[in-house]
Every structure is written in structure tokens, then in C-alpha cells.
Write an enzyme that holds these catalytic residues in place. Structure first.
Site, PDB file in Angstrom:
ATOM      1  N   LYS A 188       0.836  -1.207   0.000  1.00 16.45           N
ATOM      2  CA  LYS A 188       0.000   0.000   0.000  1.00 16.45           C
ATOM      3  C   LYS A 188       0.873   1.260   0.000  1.00 16.45           C
ATOM      4  CE  LYS A 188      -3.763  -2.547   2.204  1.00 16.45           C
ATOM      5  NZ  LYS A 188      -4.513  -2.919   3.417  1.00 16.45           N
ATOM      6  N   GLN A 214      -4.347  -1.925   9.815  1.00 22.58           N
ATOM      7  CA  GLN A 214      -4.284  -3.246   9.177  1.00 22.58           C
ATOM      8  C   GLN A 214      -4.788  -4.326  10.136  1.00 22.58           C
ATOM      9  OE1 GLN A 214      -3.558  -3.638   5.948  1.00 22.58           O
ATOM     10  NE2 GLN A 214      -3.743  -5.855   5.972  1.00 22.58           N
ATOM     11  N   ASP A 255     -10.886   2.579   4.593  1.00 21.94           N
ATOM     12  CA  ASP A 255     -11.193   1.145   4.484  1.00 21.94           C
ATOM     13  C   ASP A 255     -12.703   0.896   4.532  1.00 21.94           C
ATOM     14  OD1 ASP A 255      -9.253  -0.792   4.063  1.00 21.94           O
ATOM     15  OD2 ASP A 255      -8.510  -0.712   6.126  1.00 21.94           O
TER      16      ASP A 255
HETATM   17  N1  GUN Z   1      -6.661  -7.243   6.362  1.00 21.43           N
HETATM   18  C1  GUN Z   1      -6.982  -7.933   5.251  1.00 21.43           C
HETATM   19  N2  GUN Z   1      -7.539  -7.120   4.322  1.00 21.43           N
HETATM   20  C2  GUN Z   1      -7.565  -5.886   4.869  1.00 21.43           C
HETATM   21  C3  GUN Z   1      -8.008  -4.624   4.391  1.00 21.43           C
HETATM   22  O1  GUN Z   1      -8.520  -4.456   3.277  1.00 21.43           O
HETATM   23  N3  GUN Z   1      -7.844  -3.578   5.253  1.00 21.43           N
HETATM   24  C4  GUN Z   1      -7.305  -3.733   6.494  1.00 21.43           C
HETATM   25  N4  GUN Z   1      -7.215  -2.655   7.275  1.00 21.43           N
HETATM   26  N5  GUN Z   1      -6.890  -4.890   6.968  1.00 21.43           N
HETATM   27  C5  GUN Z   1      -7.009  -5.965   6.152  1.00 21.43           C
END
Ligand code: GUN
Length: 291
Positions: free
Chosen positions: A52, A96, A119
Site C-alpha cells: 500500500k 491493518q 477502508d
Molecule cells: N486485512 C486484510 N484485508 C484488509 C483490508 O482491506 N484492510 C485492512 N485494514 N486490513 C485488512
């Protein structure tokens, strides 16, 4: 069979984002700034967060990685979140998941400012999504809708089967596919671990989204000819022949299913890169919304 090439679509979207950043620069507008909070040393989470941050650099966004130790207290993590909420330079941020066991995930998600929740995990934004109101859509389901859209895949009136009811993928995916939208209007069946006759249900699907986290769960004999298959799984499986010590397996048995379906996402290079660009799109939308 045609590949739903998420890598290629994501490259196109990154170029579009880069152009928008250049335009913003020339107009002296703020450069979008995404922050990511990573707690602990989970290898997969580290890989995702690094991807990211790298994507931010590629499109010209500012990015901040906040890496906290596994043993951080819930109280201290909430303090970090409050700092991000109050920092006017941060347009959006993510925490995350998963978080360590001793931290209450729901409490953390509730603490995120919904206006910075790129998110789309805050209950307010989940509610807005349910009601088809403007909001940040969760990145993976949003990326899948974009992938269907950019491949001109008709969804209206189709039977979509979503495998898995996780809050990150399966549940929001089922909501997005059923909404009154050019790339929605499906009749949706959401399957989970207690579903009976899952093979029969899959066999009646025009579109299957596999998000159960069980390697090669979807077999060839579960898919009708011509179906569209999207594989969200990326399980690490030990493989001594690889430098990393593992290989990635999707939720779909690619060899069996690809010979029957009309479209299929590869793993890797399907859904993963689409998740990342969707997060970038949400971050740009956040800064634009403020203006
Ligand atoms: N863990 C797995 N996929 C995601 C996501 O799209 N966002 C976040 N914050 N954690 C994750």
C-alpha cells in the site's frame, strides 16, 4: 476463458490517479496523504501494508507507515488513532487487520474518524453502504466491482454466489452486488460454513466470489459452464522450492475451474492489486470531499 487481469487494470487506474495528482499539484491543491497503522510482525500484514505504501509512492501520494509493537496496549493504540484523527495533513488511514488478540478490534474501528476511514470499516460507513449512501466502500469488494466494470461484465439480474461472510470481504461484497447500481442488481446468495448444499448453490451461480480462505475450495465440478469466477483467497502454503519458503494459493482450483468458466481472476495478480488501487481512490475521494 478470459483472465480478469487485476494487475493490468490496477496499472491503468494508477496512471489515472497519478495524472490527478499532477493536476492537483499544478493547481496548488493538497497532495493526498494516506497513513497505515501496522501492529506487530505478521508477515502477510507487513507485505500488504508495504504494498500500500509503495502504491502511494507510485501515484505521488504522501504516505506514513506507523509500525507499532505487538505488545502495544489498547489504550496506547487508541492514542495513536486519536493523533491521526486530529492530524489535518492525514486525509485517510487504515488500521491493518487482524490485530493482536489482546486488542478489541471493534473498539479500534469505532475510534476511527469516519471521514478518514478509507477502508470503510467504521459502523457509520458500513451503514451508509447498506443504505446506498455516499461513503468509502471497503477496498476489496470495491476493487472487485471495478474489475467487473472495467471488463464490461453484465451483473444485472445474475445470480451471484458469495462464499464467505467476513466483514472485510464476503458480507460487504454481498451488499454491493445486490444494490441498485449499474454493476449491482444481482440476486445474491451468501454462503458460509453452515450452508447446506453449497455445491448445488455454486452450480447455479452466474458469478462466484470465493472468499473463504480455504485453498482450492472451489472445484471444477462446482461451477457451471460460462460462470464468472473471482478468487479472493491468498493463503500462504509452505513450499521449500520457493525463496520465500511459501507459495500463494487461492480459494479456487484454477486448473479445474478455468477450463469451465468465462472469466476468472488469477492468484496472484487478480483481486490483490485491485484492493490497493481502491484504497488509493478512496484516499483521493477523501481529500476532494474536504474541499
Ligand atoms: N486485512 C486484510 N484485508 C484488509 C483490508 O482491506 N484492510 C485492512 N485494514 N486490513 C485488512
Amino acid at each position: 476463458m478470459q483472465l480478469l487481469d487485476g494487475l493490468s487494470v490496477s496499472k491503468t487506474i494508477k496512471l489515472e490517479l497519478k495524472e490527478q495528482v499532477e493536476k492537483r499539484k499544478s493547481e496548488n491543491k493538497k497532495i493526498p496523504h494516506l497513513a497505515a497503522v501496522l501492529v506487530g510482525n505478521n508477515g502477510a500484514s507487513q507485505t500488504y501494508v508495504n504494498a500500500k505504501v509503495k502504491a502511494c509512492n507510485e501515484v505521488g501520494f504522501d504516505s506514513t507507515l506507523i509500525h507499532l509493537t505487538e505488545d502495544i496496549s489498547e489504550h496506547d493504540l487508541l492514542f495513536e488513532i486519536e493523533k491521526l484523527n486530529l492530524n489535518p495533513d492525514i486525509d485517510g488511514y487504515i488500521v491493518q487487520l487482524p490485530l493482536p488478540q489482546h486488542i478489541n478490534e471493534k473498539k479500534i474501528l469505532l475510534a476511527i474518524d469516519p471521514m478518514k476511514d478509507v477502508d470503510g470499516f467504521h459502523p457509520e460507513n458500513v451503514g451508509r453502504m447498506m443504505l446506498n449512501m455516499k461513503t468509502f466502500l471497503p477496498a476489496t469488494p470495491m476493487g472487485i466491482i471495478t474489475l467487473l466494470e472495467r471488463n464490461n461484465i453484465e451483473t444485472s439480474g445474475k445470480h451471484a454466489v458469495v462464499l464467505g461472510r467476513s466483514h472485510i470481504v464476503g458480507l460487504p461484497m454481498s451488499i454491493l452486488l445486490q444494490r441498485n447500481h449499474p454493476f449491482g442488481n444481482c440476486t445474491v446468495t451468501l454462503c458460509h460454513s453452515k450452508t447446506k448444499n453449497i455445491e448445488e448453490i455454486c452450480k447455479s451461480a452466474d458469478i462466484i466470489i470465493a472468499a473463504v480462505g480455504i485453498p482450492e475450495f472451489l472445484r471444477g465440478d462446482m461451477v457451471k459452464a460460462g460462470a464468472v469466477v473471482v478468487d479472493v483467497g491468498i493463503t500462504r502454503v509452505n513450499d521449500a522450492s520457493k525463496k520465500s519458503g511459501f507459495r500463494l494459493l487461492g480459494d479456487v482450483n484454477f486448473e479445474e475451474v478455468s477450463s469451465k468458466c468465462s472469466f476468472i481472476t488469477p492468484v496472484p495478480g487478480g483481486v490483490g492489486p485491485m484492493t490497493i488501487v481502491s484504497l488509493m481512490q478512496n484516499t483521493l475521494a477523501s481529500v476532494e470531499h474536504k474541499e
